[in-house]
Write a protein that holds these residues in place. Structure first.
Motif, mmCIF file in Angstrom:
data_model
loop_
_atom_site.group_PDB
_atom_site.id
_atom_site.type_symbol
_atom_site.label_atom_id
_atom_site.label_comp_id
_atom_site.label_asym_id
_atom_site.label_seq_id
_atom_site.Cartn_x
_atom_site.Cartn_y
_atom_site.Cartn_z
ATOM 1 N N ASN A 76 0.812 -1.207 0.000
ATOM 2 C CA ASN A 76 0.000 0.000 0.000
ATOM 3 C C ASN A 76 0.853 1.268 0.000
ATOM 4 N N ALA A 77 2.074 1.180 0.623
ATOM 5 C CA ALA A 77 2.953 2.346 0.701
ATOM 6 C C ALA A 77 3.439 2.802 -0.672
ATOM 7 N N LEU A 78 3.333 1.952 -1.694
ATOM 8 C CA LEU A 78 3.763 2.327 -3.038
ATOM 9 C C LEU A 78 2.765 3.246 -3.725
ATOM 10 N N GLY A 79 1.582 3.391 -3.144
ATOM 11 C CA GLY A 79 0.596 4.336 -3.655
ATOM 12 C C GLY A 79 0.207 4.082 -5.095
ATOM 13 N N SER A 80 0.294 5.146 -5.917
ATOM 14 C CA SER A 80 -0.157 5.053 -7.308
ATOM 15 C C SER A 80 0.993 4.784 -8.277
#
Length: 390
Positions: free
Chosen positions: A93-97
């Motif tokens: 999730n920390a990688l975002g978009s």
């Protein structure tokens, strides 16, 4: 760091390209298009790595793989007690978009850097200056009246595995009965000890987190009790940075010598935990309550000089002459009458032994409760998520 900090932080990651975390990625890497073949080759190359790159690397590789193949995280967040999957979810999730193409490129760059470092030959070292070869994580020798217990995982900063705790206990028990005069604990390489290894607990037992915490409590208590009861002069030769339990137990040593590049760090509160190694008692006694609180409550990292000024370290030596000066002194001490040293230590420690055992039992019990608390789990998950960010 506390023993079961590592057990709770360990996720069950199979050694495969789809489940592996990361070294810091190079922000300055050139932008280029990565073909699907390059990505597939990198996935296959991961399987050929000769050394485990560590949990942070495997977690980031896992996140990059998921982002490259599925895109941004699109699955529900696991519950707090599902610690393993929550840690992996946080990393993804920390990688975002981040786009699939960019994730593929970063994955390929990282695998390439890992493969290069694993192939780079180390320069030949003169025989007189060689370190003990890695393989045995603990090297025990006895010479010139000195039994030396050496942490021997230099590429892992001498992080302690569960087996190493058992091995150190066994080594101390043997040293207490051998013919040596003094016993020394030190480390190989640049670090004294970085605390606990995240691979301590590969899989949850049938009893789950409760059983893991209980086992950790027993092992921690036995380990510290062994130090409390050790009958001979016990010397710490701190050859580099020290973290967590390798710092807290120093109050149980008779003498602590340190190189001037050593540091001493006890980040318990940052991880939702509490002190161990009898430090809740020995540190205030050694350095005063406010200075001890600065370390144990707020995680202040001390330089070697600061640790010496506070009484935690006996003497600091220049790094360039540290080994020569310390071992010359220890060899001189080892010529002293061994029975006299034992008897003198017994008198010095006699009044405190019962108190130290009581403190150890209480600290271990409190830590077991901490390890199972939501606050601790949240703190550890947050810590690992920060580590996993690019």
């Amino acid at each position: 760091m506390s023993l079961v900090y590592d057990s709770l932080a360990r996720w069950s990651v199979a050694w495969s390209p789809t489940q592996v975390p990361a070294l810091g990625l190079h922000a300055g890497s050139p932008t280029m298009r990565t073909s699907q073949k390059d990505f597939n080759d990198a996935v296959s190359q991961v399987k050929l790595l000769k050394e485990d790159p560590g949990n942070e690397v495997k977690l980031k590789l896992y996140a990059l793989y998921k982002q490259a193949t599925e895109g941004p995280c699109n699955v529900p967040k696991p519950g707090m007690l599902d610690f393993i999957n929550k840690t992996k979810w946080d990393a993804w999730n920390a990688l975002g978009s981040l786009s699939k193409e960019a994730a593929r490129q970063k994955y390929v760059d990282l695998v390439s850097s890992l493969s290069t470092s694993s192939k780079s030959p180390s320069p030949e070292t003169p025989a007189a200056d060689r370190k003990p070869p890695e393989g045995n994580s603990l090297v025990v020798t006895s010479e010139d009246g000195i039994t030396t217990i050496r942490l021997n995982r230099p590429t892992k900063k001498n992080a302690l595995t569960t087996q190493m705790y058992h091995d150190i206990i066994a080594a101390l028990q043997a040293a207490s009965k051998d013919e040596s005069t003094i016993t020394v604990l030190t480390g190989s390489g640049d670090y004294y000890c970085s605390g606990n290894d995240l691979t301590n607990f590969t899989h949850l037992s049938a009893g789950g987190l409760e059983e893991m915490a209980r086992s950790g409590e027993v092992l921690l208590r036995d380990f510290v009790d062994c130090l409390i009861d050790f009958p001979k002069p016990l010397v710490a030769v701190v050859n580099g940075p020290a973290v967590g339990i390798s710092v807290t137990i120093l109050g149980l040593f008779d003498v602590v010598y340190a190189t001037d590049r050593a540091t001493f760090h006890t980040p318990f509160s940052h991880l939702g935990q509490s002190p161990e190694g009898c430090s809740s008692y020995t540190f205030p006694k050694i350095m005063g309550s406010s200075k001890a609180a600065e370390m144990l409550l707020f995680g202040k990292k001390l330089t070697a000089q600061e640790a010496c000024a506070r009484g935690l370290v006996t003497e600091v030596f220049p790094d360039g002459t540290f080994q020569k000066e310390v071992w010359a002194r220890l060899k001189a001490y080892s010529k002293l009458p061994p029975n006299a040293l034992r008897i003198s230590k017994q008198i010095i420690r006699k009044q405190e032994k019962e108190k130290l055992h009581a403190v150890n039992a209480e600290e271990s019990s409190v830590l077991r409760e901490r390890w199972l608390s939501d606050e601790c789990m949240n703190a550890i998950a947050s810590f690992l998520s920060r580590k996993a960010k690019l």
